[in-house]
Enzyme design. Structure first.
Site, PDB file in Angstrom:
ATOM      1  N   GLY A   1       0.833  -1.193   0.000  1.00  0.00           N
ATOM      2  CA  GLY A   1       0.000   0.000   0.000  1.00  0.00           C
ATOM      3  C   GLY A   1       0.864   1.238   0.000  1.00  0.00           C
TER       4      GLY A   1
ATOM      5  CG  HIS B   1       6.550   1.242  13.086  1.00  0.00           C
ATOM      6  ND1 HIS B   1       5.493   0.618  12.485  1.00  0.00           N
ATOM      7  CD2 HIS B   1       6.961   2.198  12.226  1.00  0.00           C
ATOM      8  CE1 HIS B   1       5.259   1.169  11.312  1.00  0.00           C
ATOM      9  NE2 HIS B   1       6.132   2.134  11.130  1.00  0.00           N
TER      10      HIS B   1
ATOM     11  N   GLY C   1      -2.308   2.166   6.012  1.00  0.00           N
ATOM     12  CA  GLY C   1      -2.812   1.213   7.003  1.00  0.00           C
ATOM     13  C   GLY C   1      -2.245  -0.184   6.817  1.00  0.00           C
TER      14      GLY C   1
ATOM     15  CB  ALA D   1       4.144   2.357  20.943  1.00  0.00           C
TER      16      ALA D   1
END
Length: 197
Positions: free
Chosen positions: A15, A60, A20, A62
């Site tokens: 993507g 990232h 997302g 977290a």
């Protein structure tokens, strides 16, 4: 869990920036790991070379469960993956930064179409590993070919190499998902041993 998610295989999640794709990959990996009772190894290809990247890396970290193992592999990706526990699910985030790391080792502005020895070696070795592996692997990659042709030689070369890499990954993977605006769109799916496109 659906039959498709129950299948073991290689999955490419692709993507644009902030589409997302990472959130989708992390949710899928968690679902697969919970259903199978196995661990997840998160393979990070980023390098914390400046404050912005350090911040992105901390965000990232977290996002993913603290119980997941992290393997840092900004280079030598195939070699790093060969020694991993065969039962764990691998999430490789991301193929785009891995390409960038290798490309910048050899790229020369005065010879933008010259051979990229480090990248060719990395790419060949990883694709051989991917073709041979029979386990859950989730690859996260950026789709960079939908915009304009970049002005700078290094950006054009990067776009070309990313497009070629994504095609090779998609051809090898059992499943390909395009994530757009947080919505996962199946591009290539598998059902058991029968592949459909």
């Amino acid at each position: 869990m659906s039959d498709e998610r129950a299948s073991v295989g290689r999955r490419l999640i692709i993507g644009g920036a902030r589409s997302g794709k990472t959130a989708h990959a992390l949710a899928l990996a968690k679902s697969l790991a919970d259903a199978r009772g196995v661990n997840v190894t998160y393979v990070a290809t980023a390098q914390a070379l400046d404050q912005e990247m350090q911040h992105r890396i901390s965000l990232h970290r977290a996002e993913r469960p603290a119980t997941w193992r992290t393997l840092e592999a900004p280079a030598g990706l195939a070699q790093a993956l060969r020694g991993q526990d065969a039962s764990s699910i691998l999430v490789i985030d991301c193929m785009t930064l891995w390409l960038s790391n290798a490309l910048l080792k050899d790229f020369r502005e005065d010879a933008p179409t010259a051979e990229l020895a480090a990248w060719e070696s990395e790419r060949t070795e990883f694709l051989q590993w991917l073709q041979a592996v029979r386990r859950d692997v989730l690859l996260i990659s950026n789709e960079v070919g939908a915009g304009i042709v970049p002005l700078s030689p290094v950006a054009r070369r990067f776009q070309d190499e990313q497009g070629r890499l994504n095609q090779a990954l998609a051809a090898t993977c059992d499943e390909v998902t395009l994530v757009v605006a947080g919505i996962a769109v199946p591009i290539k799916t598998f059902r058991g041993s029968r592949l459909t496109t």
